[in-house]
Design a protein around this motif. Structure first.
Motif, PDB file in Angstrom:
ATOM      1  N   GLY A 267      -3.817   2.400 -30.287  1.00 29.31           N
ATOM      2  CA  GLY A 267      -2.665   2.520 -31.262  1.00 29.31           C
ATOM      3  C   GLY A 267      -1.102   2.371 -30.792  1.00 29.31           C
ATOM      4  O   GLY A 267      -1.030   1.598 -29.898  1.00 29.31           O
TER       5      GLY A 267
ATOM      6  N   GLY B   7      -8.531   1.534 -28.052  1.00 31.00           N
ATOM      7  CA  GLY B   7      -7.743   1.732 -29.309  1.00 31.00           C
ATOM      8  C   GLY B   7      -6.673   2.636 -29.198  1.00 31.00           C
ATOM      9  O   GLY B   7      -6.745   3.495 -29.933  1.00 31.00           O
TER      10      GLY B   7
ATOM     11  N   LEU C 101     -10.264   7.845 -28.883  1.00 29.45           N
ATOM     12  CA  LEU C 101      -9.917   8.818 -29.758  1.00 29.45           C
ATOM     13  C   LEU C 101      -9.697   8.232 -31.171  1.00 29.45           C
ATOM     14  O   LEU C 101      -8.927   7.209 -31.469  1.00 29.45           O
ATOM     15  N   ASP C 102     -10.584   8.622 -32.221  1.00 26.12           N
ATOM     16  CA  ASP C 102     -10.575   7.843 -33.629  1.00 26.12           C
ATOM     17  C   ASP C 102     -10.657   6.468 -33.468  1.00 26.12           C
ATOM     18  O   ASP C 102      -9.671   6.167 -34.318  1.00 26.12           O
TER      19      ASP C 102
ATOM     20  N   ASN D 226       0.776  -2.970 -32.357  1.00 26.68           N
ATOM     21  CA  ASN D 226       0.312  -1.922 -31.635  1.00 26.68           C
ATOM     22  C   ASN D 226       1.172  -1.696 -30.394  1.00 26.68           C
ATOM     23  O   ASN D 226       1.418  -0.843 -29.892  1.00 26.68           O
TER      24      ASN D 226
ATOM     25  N   ARG E 175       0.517   7.014 -28.454  1.00 27.53           N
ATOM     26  CA  ARG E 175       0.882   8.442 -28.217  1.00 27.53           C
ATOM     27  C   ARG E 175      -0.036   9.127 -27.054  1.00 27.53           C
ATOM     28  O   ARG E 175       0.433   9.756 -26.468  1.00 27.53           O
TER      29      ARG E 175
ATOM     30  N   ILE F 168     -12.888  -3.016 -28.039  1.00 23.92           N
ATOM     31  CA  ILE F 168     -14.243  -2.207 -27.524  1.00 23.92           C
ATOM     32  C   ILE F 168     -15.313  -3.124 -27.153  1.00 23.92           C
ATOM     33  O   ILE F 168     -16.181  -2.966 -26.453  1.00 23.92           O
ATOM     34  N   GLU F 169     -15.395  -4.380 -27.742  1.00 26.91           N
ATOM     35  CA  GLU F 169     -16.507  -5.331 -27.734  1.00 26.91           C
ATOM     36  C   GLU F 169     -16.288  -5.967 -26.491  1.00 26.91           C
ATOM     37  O   GLU F 169     -17.555  -6.369 -25.801  1.00 26.91           O
TER      38      GLU F 169
ATOM     39  N   ASP G  80      -5.724  -2.340 -27.142  1.00 29.52           N
ATOM     40  CA  ASP G  80      -5.829  -2.376 -28.672  1.00 29.52           C
ATOM     41  C   ASP G  80      -5.818  -3.637 -28.806  1.00 29.52           C
ATOM     42  O   ASP G  80      -5.215  -4.740 -28.324  1.00 29.52           O
ATOM     43  N   PRO G  81      -6.722  -4.080 -30.108  1.00 27.54           N
ATOM     44  CA  PRO G  81      -6.497  -5.479 -30.323  1.00 27.54           C
ATOM     45  C   PRO G  81      -5.277  -6.051 -31.241  1.00 27.54           C
ATOM     46  O   PRO G  81      -5.315  -7.210 -31.335  1.00 27.54           O
TER      47      PRO G  81
END
Ligand code: SAM
Length: 276
Positions: free
Chosen positions: A63, A61, A128-129, A88, A66, A112-113, A83-84
């Motif tokens: 994003g 994830g 993270l988040d 992003n 960063r 993540i699946e 990331d999906p």
């Protein structure tokens, strides 16, 4: 049991003298309770777990990249950003190029699946988040364990509801932000880690007194409260410029941040290890 009159008296006994000296004798109440910025607290984790030159890290994830860039710089290993969302990944790749780390990072589309990585292929999972977006928490943790090599570690930082968060508040805000409310439970997280074979090496929250992850209070957080107050007073005006749907999302985002400020929501930080 005190009477109403007694409680009224106790309230004004405290309030009147307090207001007289609020700006002098009581300035300590406005002082910072301590803590450091969250990024600093989390940054120290991978090297503490032996990650460094030659290590392979996945940022699940990622994003806009960063953390991918920061991890690649700091750890001198290879970082895979997953990331999906295609947009992003493009922004993340562009950032990596701009910051001169494109040789040490790669990107792959996925969730993540089902991580687009081989079994036992990474030394460290950085999350993270992101985990609050997971539809199947148990499956997500198992997938992270699958890609980790035996003895490898994971850092997860995700939000938890505290006893102060009312069910209707949780429902309202998580819906708009695309969060799965089930992931806000510490018990559920612990069970998911155990079921995935991930041992909890460290746990702390970013708001609890004495926590090693205590985060600095940022005055910018107050902006969320002020903006929400303005929306309540001038919704039509703002809606005509931003649109009703976008305004609803913004309100949910601001409310979420106010929940954080008030301690209705906190961030949990888990350092996990896959059995060797
Ligand atoms: C709040 S952002 C955090 C981004 C980044 N980790 C950071 O800290 O800057 C959440 C990210 O999770 C991604 N995401 C949402 N659902 C996901 C899933 N099922 N698997 C992996 N990533 C997901 C979103 O696309 C978004 O980039």
């Amino acid at each position: 049991m005190s009477t109403l009159q007694e409680r009224i008296a106790a309230f004004y006994d405290f309030l009147w003298p307090f207001l007289e000296e609020e700006g002098t004798r009581y300035v300590y109440l406005d002082a910072s309770p301590g803590g450091r910025p969250m990024s600093e607290l989390l940054d120290a984790i991978p090297s503490r777990r032996g990650v460094g030159k030659g290590s392979r890290v996945v940022d699940v994830g990622c994003g806009k990249g960063r953390q991918v860039v920061a991890l690649a710089r700091r750890l001198e290993g290879h970082v895979v950003g997953v990331d999906p969302l295609e947009q992003n990944l493009s922004l993340a790749a562009e950032r990596a190029r701009r910051e001169g780390v494109e040789g040490r990072v790669s990107f792959a589309r996925g969730g993540i699946e089902r991580l687009p990585l081989e079994t036992s292929s990474v030394d460290f999972v950085w999350c993270l988040d992101m985990l609050n977006h997971a539809e199947d928490l148990e499956g997500a943790m198992k997938e992270c364990a699958r890609v980790l090599r035996p003895g490898g570690s994971m850092m997860n930082c995700s939000a938890l509801a505290t006893e102060l968060l009312e069910p209707r508040e949780a429902e309202r805000v998580t819906w708009r932000l695309g969060l799965n409310p089930a992931t806000l439970s510490r018990e559920r997280m612990s069970a998911a880690c155990a079921a995935a074979g991930l041992r909890i090496v460290e746990f702390g929250t970013t708001t609890d007194e004495g926590s090693p992850y205590l985060e600095e209070l940022d005055e910018g957080m107050a902006r969320h409260a002020l903006r929400l107050a303005k929306v309540r007073r001038a919704r039509k005006q703002m809606e005509s410029r931003l649109g009703a749907d976008a305004l609803d999302v913004l309100c949910a985002y601001d409310e979420w941040n106010i929940f954080l400020l008030l301690g209705k929501v906190t961030y949990g930080v888990w350092v996990l290890e896959r059995a060797g």
